[in-house]
Design a protein around this motif. Sequence first.
Motif, PDB file in Angstrom:
ATOM      1  N   ARG A 186      66.177 -14.890 -19.495  1.00  0.00           N
ATOM      2  CA  ARG A 186      66.997 -14.490 -20.896  1.00  0.00           C
ATOM      3  C   ARG A 186      66.051 -13.442 -21.704  1.00  0.00           C
ATOM      4  NH1 ARG A 186      67.848 -19.011 -23.889  1.00  0.00           N
ATOM      5  NH2 ARG A 186      67.046 -20.233 -22.641  1.00  0.00           N
ATOM      6  N   SER A 187      64.752 -13.327 -21.181  1.00  0.00           N
ATOM      7  CA  SER A 187      63.803 -12.627 -22.012  1.00  0.00           C
ATOM      8  C   SER A 187      63.414 -11.308 -21.672  1.00  0.00           C
ATOM      9  CB  SER A 187      62.366 -13.182 -21.817  1.00  0.00           C
ATOM     10  OG  SER A 187      62.531 -14.714 -22.164  1.00  0.00           O
ATOM     11  N   ALA A 188      63.600 -10.345 -22.658  1.00  0.00           N
ATOM     12  CA  ALA A 188      63.304  -9.099 -22.148  1.00  0.00           C
ATOM     13  C   ALA A 188      61.742  -8.994 -22.106  1.00  0.00           C
ATOM     14  CB  ALA A 188      63.211  -7.889 -23.556  1.00  0.00           C
ATOM     15  N   MET A 189      61.241  -8.301 -21.122  1.00  0.00           N
ATOM     16  CA  MET A 189      60.050  -8.174 -20.583  1.00  0.00           C
ATOM     17  C   MET A 189      59.101  -6.846 -20.993  1.00  0.00           C
ATOM     18  SD  MET A 189      59.350 -11.076 -19.549  1.00  0.00           S
ATOM     19  CE  MET A 189      57.953 -10.860 -18.744  1.00  0.00           C
ATOM     20  N   GLY A 190      57.938  -6.805 -21.070  1.00  0.00           N
ATOM     21  CA  GLY A 190      57.319  -5.694 -21.066  1.00  0.00           C
ATOM     22  C   GLY A 190      55.979  -5.388 -20.911  1.00  0.00           C
ATOM     23  N   TRP A 191      55.512  -4.249 -20.478  1.00  0.00           N
ATOM     24  CA  TRP A 191      53.983  -4.015 -20.036  1.00  0.00           C
ATOM     25  C   TRP A 191      53.242  -3.172 -21.235  1.00  0.00           C
ATOM     26  CZ3 TRP A 191      51.510  -5.965 -15.858  1.00  0.00           C
ATOM     27  CH2 TRP A 191      52.504  -6.442 -14.855  1.00  0.00           C
ATOM     28  N   ALA A 214      43.167   1.067 -18.153  1.00  0.00           N
ATOM     29  CA  ALA A 214      43.295   0.007 -18.920  1.00  0.00           C
ATOM     30  C   ALA A 214      43.219  -1.453 -18.425  1.00  0.00           C
ATOM     31  CB  ALA A 214      44.276   0.355 -19.802  1.00  0.00           C
ATOM     32  N   VAL A 215      43.353  -2.475 -19.122  1.00  0.00           N
ATOM     33  CA  VAL A 215      43.833  -3.508 -18.827  1.00  0.00           C
ATOM     34  C   VAL A 215      45.446  -3.726 -19.140  1.00  0.00           C
ATOM     35  CG1 VAL A 215      43.624  -5.978 -19.264  1.00  0.00           C
ATOM     36  CG2 VAL A 215      41.668  -4.573 -19.237  1.00  0.00           C
ATOM     37  N   TYR A 216      46.068  -3.752 -18.147  1.00  0.00           N
ATOM     38  CA  TYR A 216      47.461  -3.851 -18.433  1.00  0.00           C
ATOM     39  C   TYR A 216      47.950  -5.483 -18.405  1.00  0.00           C
ATOM     40  CZ  TYR A 216      47.997   1.077 -17.045  1.00  0.00           C
ATOM     41  OH  TYR A 216      47.856   2.226 -17.146  1.00  0.00           O
ATOM     42  N   TYR A 217      48.887  -5.609 -19.301  1.00  0.00           N
ATOM     43  CA  TYR A 217      49.495  -7.073 -19.869  1.00  0.00           C
ATOM     44  C   TYR A 217      50.783  -6.988 -19.835  1.00  0.00           C
ATOM     45  CZ  TYR A 217      44.767  -7.545 -22.054  1.00  0.00           C
ATOM     46  OH  TYR A 217      43.338  -7.390 -22.450  1.00  0.00           O
ATOM     47  N   CYS A 218      51.373  -7.989 -19.034  1.00  0.00           N
ATOM     48  CA  CYS A 218      52.890  -8.349 -19.188  1.00  0.00           C
ATOM     49  C   CYS A 218      53.053  -9.328 -20.579  1.00  0.00           C
ATOM     50  CB  CYS A 218      53.484  -8.655 -17.915  1.00  0.00           C
ATOM     51  SG  CYS A 218      52.649 -10.437 -17.416  1.00  0.00           S
ATOM     52  N   ALA A 219      54.400  -9.225 -20.775  1.00  0.00           N
ATOM     53  CA  ALA A 219      54.497 -10.094 -22.056  1.00  0.00           C
ATOM     54  C   ALA A 219      56.065 -10.246 -22.090  1.00  0.00           C
ATOM     55  CB  ALA A 219      54.264  -9.161 -23.223  1.00  0.00           C
ATOM     56  N   ALA A 220      56.577 -11.400 -22.575  1.00  0.00           N
ATOM     57  CA  ALA A 220      57.940 -11.648 -22.773  1.00  0.00           C
ATOM     58  C   ALA A 220      58.341 -11.674 -24.341  1.00  0.00           C
ATOM     59  CB  ALA A 220      58.093 -13.061 -22.181  1.00  0.00           C
ATOM     60  N   ALA A 221      59.437 -10.864 -24.401  1.00  0.00           N
ATOM     61  CA  ALA A 221      59.740 -10.681 -25.818  1.00  0.00           C
ATOM     62  C   ALA A 221      60.483 -11.997 -26.431  1.00  0.00           C
ATOM     63  CB  ALA A 221      60.931  -9.607 -25.847  1.00  0.00           C
ATOM     64  N   ASN A 222      60.460 -12.080 -28.020  1.00  0.00           N
ATOM     65  CA  ASN A 222      61.284 -13.058 -28.438  1.00  0.00           C
ATOM     66  C   ASN A 222      62.608 -13.162 -28.070  1.00  0.00           C
ATOM     67  OD1 ASN A 222      62.901 -14.172 -30.869  1.00  0.00           O
ATOM     68  ND2 ASN A 222      60.893 -14.736 -31.490  1.00  0.00           N
ATOM     69  N   THR A 267      57.914  -2.771 -29.689  1.00  0.00           N
ATOM     70  CA  THR A 267      56.840  -3.419 -30.714  1.00  0.00           C
ATOM     71  C   THR A 267      56.272  -4.688 -30.003  1.00  0.00           C
ATOM     72  OG1 THR A 267      58.602  -2.612 -32.515  1.00  0.00           O
ATOM     73  CG2 THR A 267      56.576  -4.303 -33.008  1.00  0.00           C
ATOM     74  N   LEU A 268      54.786  -4.576 -30.325  1.00  0.00           N
ATOM     75  CA  LEU A 268      53.680  -5.522 -29.711  1.00  0.00           C
ATOM     76  C   LEU A 268      54.058  -6.872 -30.424  1.00  0.00           C
ATOM     77  CD1 LEU A 268      50.093  -4.755 -29.068  1.00  0.00           C
ATOM     78  CD2 LEU A 268      50.920  -6.829 -30.404  1.00  0.00           C
ATOM     79  N   ASN A 269      54.268  -6.780 -31.783  1.00  0.00           N
ATOM     80  CA  ASN A 269      54.475  -8.358 -32.398  1.00  0.00           C
ATOM     81  C   ASN A 269      55.685  -8.781 -32.204  1.00  0.00           C
ATOM     82  OD1 ASN A 269      51.889  -7.657 -33.554  1.00  0.00           O
ATOM     83  ND2 ASN A 269      52.512  -6.972 -35.455  1.00  0.00           N
ATOM     84  N   ASP A 270      56.662  -8.093 -31.242  1.00  0.00           N
ATOM     85  CA  ASP A 270      57.984  -8.806 -31.032  1.00  0.00           C
ATOM     86  C   ASP A 270      57.751  -9.812 -29.824  1.00  0.00           C
ATOM     87  OD1 ASP A 270      60.015  -6.108 -32.195  1.00  0.00           O
ATOM     88  OD2 ASP A 270      59.059  -8.062 -33.175  1.00  0.00           O
ATOM     89  N   TYR A 271      56.410  -9.559 -29.115  1.00  0.00           N
ATOM     90  CA  TYR A 271      56.297 -10.377 -27.962  1.00  0.00           C
ATOM     91  C   TYR A 271      55.653 -11.562 -28.175  1.00  0.00           C
ATOM     92  CZ  TYR A 271      58.187  -6.239 -25.157  1.00  0.00           C
ATOM     93  OH  TYR A 271      59.096  -5.374 -24.686  1.00  0.00           O
ATOM     94  N   ASP A 272      55.937 -12.640 -27.849  1.00  0.00           N
ATOM     95  CA  ASP A 272      55.406 -14.016 -28.126  1.00  0.00           C
ATOM     96  C   ASP A 272      54.616 -14.573 -26.786  1.00  0.00           C
ATOM     97  OD1 ASP A 272      58.505 -15.350 -29.039  1.00  0.00           O
ATOM     98  OD2 ASP A 272      57.653 -14.859 -26.961  1.00  0.00           O
ATOM     99  N   ALA A 273      54.637 -14.193 -25.838  1.00  0.00           N
ATOM    100  CA  ALA A 273      54.317 -14.763 -24.552  1.00  0.00           C
ATOM    101  C   ALA A 273      53.450 -13.544 -23.825  1.00  0.00           C
ATOM    102  CB  ALA A 273      55.089 -15.465 -23.617  1.00  0.00           C
ATOM    103  N   TRP A 274      52.224 -13.875 -23.493  1.00  0.00           N
ATOM    104  CA  TRP A 274      51.218 -12.823 -22.738  1.00  0.00           C
ATOM    105  C   TRP A 274      50.620 -13.394 -21.553  1.00  0.00           C
ATOM    106  CZ3 TRP A 274      50.692  -7.871 -24.725  1.00  0.00           C
ATOM    107  CH2 TRP A 274      51.885  -7.598 -25.696  1.00  0.00           C
ATOM    108  N   GLY A 275      50.500 -12.482 -20.622  1.00  0.00           N
ATOM    109  CA  GLY A 275      49.848 -12.855 -19.457  1.00  0.00           C
ATOM    110  C   GLY A 275      48.278 -12.528 -19.692  1.00  0.00           C
ATOM    111  N   GLN A 276      47.383 -12.742 -18.820  1.00  0.00           N
ATOM    112  CA  GLN A 276      45.872 -12.624 -18.977  1.00  0.00           C
ATOM    113  C   GLN A 276      45.539 -11.340 -18.716  1.00  0.00           C
ATOM    114  OE1 GLN A 276      47.298 -13.251 -15.953  1.00  0.00           O
ATOM    115  NE2 GLN A 276      45.993 -12.299 -14.365  1.00  0.00           N
ATOM    116  N   GLY A 277      46.210 -10.209 -18.086  1.00  0.00           N
ATOM    117  CA  GLY A 277      45.762  -8.942 -18.151  1.00  0.00           C
ATOM    118  C   GLY A 277      45.288  -8.742 -16.743  1.00  0.00           C
TER     119      GLY A 277
END
Length: 124
Positions: free
Chosen positions: A30-35, A91-99, A107-117
């Motif tokens: 149910r989460s939008a995901m980003g890199w 770069a170091v690439y991170y995956c993230a899950a959005a609110n 928007t970076l601050n809209d993502y509240d869960a992050w992988g380690q890179g």
Amino acid sequence: VQLQASGGGLRQAGGSLRLSCAASGRTFSRSAMGWFRQGPGKEREFVAAISWSGSITLYADSVKGRFTISRDNAKSAVYLQMNSLKPEDTAVYYCAAANLMLSLTTTLNDYDAWGQGTLVTVSS
């Protein structure tokens, strides 16, 4: 949701690399995901995002036409296929899950869960 990114490495310019992000937790589908990525001495920046269904994707102008984001909700995974790599992609690439309240965001601050890179290095 907990995230684990992998697949980074060293490539020559023009090469390809596929990053993977394994997710755990009930909310992944149910989460939008980003890199995002953070180059040496630079701030973390948006690279690509995908909606929860996979039907909508967004890309930074710098990677449009070269990178492709995808997801497999059955496997709880999101991917970033990177082609025609350039030294500036280093770069170091991170995956993230959005609110969960957001359908898709860059928007970076809209993502509240992050992988380690995972580190991607592109040589010229």
